[in-house]
Design a protein around this motif. Sequence first.
Motif, short mmCIF file in Angstrom:
data_model
loop_
_atom_site.label_atom_id
_atom_site.label_comp_id
_atom_site.label_asym_id
_atom_site.label_seq_id
_atom_site.Cartn_x
_atom_site.Cartn_y
_atom_site.Cartn_z
N THR A 85 2.76 39.79 42.64
CA THR A 85 2.09 40.45 43.76
C THR A 85 2.99 40.41 44.98
O THR A 85 3.39 39.34 45.45
CB THR A 85 0.75 39.76 44.08
OG1 THR A 85 -0.09 39.80 42.92
CG2 THR A 85 0.05 40.45 45.23
N LEU A 86 3.32 41.60 45.48
CA LEU A 86 4.16 41.71 46.68
C LEU A 86 3.26 41.87 47.90
O LEU A 86 2.46 42.80 47.97
CB LEU A 86 5.08 42.92 46.55
CG LEU A 86 5.93 43.24 47.79
CD1 LEU A 86 7.11 42.27 47.89
CD2 LEU A 86 6.43 44.68 47.76
N ARG A 87 3.41 40.99 48.84
CA ARG A 87 2.68 41.12 50.09
C ARG A 87 3.55 41.87 51.09
O ARG A 87 4.72 41.54 51.28
CB ARG A 87 2.29 39.74 50.64
CG ARG A 87 1.36 39.80 51.85
CD ARG A 87 0.43 38.60 51.89
NE ARG A 87 1.16 37.36 51.98
CZ ARG A 87 1.48 36.74 53.13
NH1 ARG A 87 1.11 37.28 54.28
NH2 ARG A 87 2.12 35.61 53.11
N GLN A 88 2.95 42.87 51.71
CA GLN A 88 3.66 43.70 52.68
C GLN A 88 2.95 43.59 54.03
O GLN A 88 1.76 43.26 54.09
CB GLN A 88 3.69 45.16 52.22
CG GLN A 88 4.31 45.33 50.85
CD GLN A 88 4.34 46.77 50.41
OE1 GLN A 88 5.37 47.42 50.45
NE2 GLN A 88 3.19 47.29 49.96
N ARG A 89 3.70 43.91 55.09
CA ARG A 89 3.14 43.75 56.43
C ARG A 89 3.46 44.99 57.26
O ARG A 89 4.56 45.54 57.16
CB ARG A 89 3.73 42.49 57.07
CG ARG A 89 3.13 42.11 58.42
CD ARG A 89 3.43 40.65 58.71
NE ARG A 89 2.82 39.77 57.70
CZ ARG A 89 3.31 38.57 57.37
NH1 ARG A 89 4.41 38.11 57.96
NH2 ARG A 89 2.71 37.84 56.45
N GLU A 90 2.51 45.39 58.04
CA GLU A 90 2.68 46.57 58.89
C GLU A 90 3.90 46.41 59.79
O GLU A 90 4.10 45.37 60.41
CB GLU A 90 1.42 46.79 59.74
CG GLU A 90 1.44 48.08 60.53
CD GLU A 90 0.13 48.32 61.26
OE1 GLU A 90 0.07 49.29 62.03
OE2 GLU A 90 -0.81 47.54 61.05
N GLY A 91 4.74 47.45 59.82
CA GLY A 91 5.93 47.43 60.66
C GLY A 91 7.18 46.96 59.96
O GLY A 91 8.28 47.15 60.48
N LEU A 92 7.05 46.33 58.77
CA LEU A 92 8.20 45.87 58.02
C LEU A 92 8.49 46.83 56.87
O LEU A 92 7.62 47.61 56.47
CB LEU A 92 7.96 44.46 57.47
CG LEU A 92 7.72 43.36 58.49
CD1 LEU A 92 7.58 42.01 57.79
CD2 LEU A 92 8.84 43.30 59.52
N PRO A 93 9.73 46.81 56.33
CA PRO A 93 10.05 47.69 55.20
C PRO A 93 9.08 47.50 54.05
O PRO A 93 8.66 46.38 53.74
CB PRO A 93 11.47 47.25 54.82
CG PRO A 93 12.03 46.68 56.07
CD PRO A 93 10.89 46.01 56.76
N ARG A 94 8.72 48.61 53.39
CA ARG A 94 7.74 48.59 52.33
C ARG A 94 8.38 48.98 51.00
O ARG A 94 9.46 49.56 50.96
CB ARG A 94 6.59 49.55 52.65
CG ARG A 94 5.92 49.27 54.00
CD ARG A 94 4.80 50.24 54.28
NE ARG A 94 3.69 50.06 53.37
CZ ARG A 94 2.74 49.15 53.53
NH1 ARG A 94 2.78 48.32 54.56
NH2 ARG A 94 1.75 49.05 52.67
N VAL A 95 7.69 48.67 49.92
CA VAL A 95 8.18 49.06 48.61
C VAL A 95 8.22 50.59 48.53
O VAL A 95 7.32 51.27 49.01
CB VAL A 95 7.29 48.47 47.49
CG1 VAL A 95 5.87 49.00 47.56
CG2 VAL A 95 7.90 48.75 46.13
N GLY A 96 9.29 51.11 47.97
CA GLY A 96 9.45 52.54 47.83
C GLY A 96 10.02 52.90 46.48
O GLY A 96 10.43 52.03 45.70
#
Length: 217
Positions: free
Chosen positions: A11-22
Amino acid sequence: MDTTEQLGPYTLRQREGLPRVGRDSLLLGDFATLRRGDRVCDLGCGVGVLSLCLARREENLALDGLDCQEDCVRLARENLSANGLTGRVFVGRVEAPPPELPPGSYDLVIANPPYFQPGRGECAPGLRGVARTGGEDGLLPWCRAARRLLRNGGRFALCTRPEGLAALFAALTGCGLEPKRLQPVQSAADRPANLILLESVAQGRPGLALLPTLIVR
């Protein structure tokens, strides 16, 4: 605000404003040649997307990462720890990797580097835009860093835009990295390639394999 993305068992946790999985990182994670027990360094690792992509293919890896953004490094460390993966992630720039990343000791260096020169291309605001915008030297510093970190025979896998391919080949060969595998990516059969996946080998022999074009809608 945090969101999550499932990458195989992780599980990848992502955060608003940081690079995201693409798409680019997902394709690169599947493209890179990977062997059991490989020691891997992810240059410009962001929040740890590529580490999780590689770990879902092969669990027995030593995973290191480097990024210039402290917020990304903190979240990348959290993503590794939360998924039970061991790895080290450092704050630093590819132009001067920290001493904790020992030269000549990696089997694979992987990178989804910035595509655009300053002032070119459509970039997201804030830290996400930083991840897409490179310096005036283009990908040359990334090639130098990869060659410094790789053992002879080690592999450097990255993705780039087709228009940057000539400059990338010059940078790679100038650093002692021989292009060995290339795969174009298209969004439709009647459209030109908009992404290139490329793997080179440190002190490799000449000989490039052009793989079938990958069509990803």
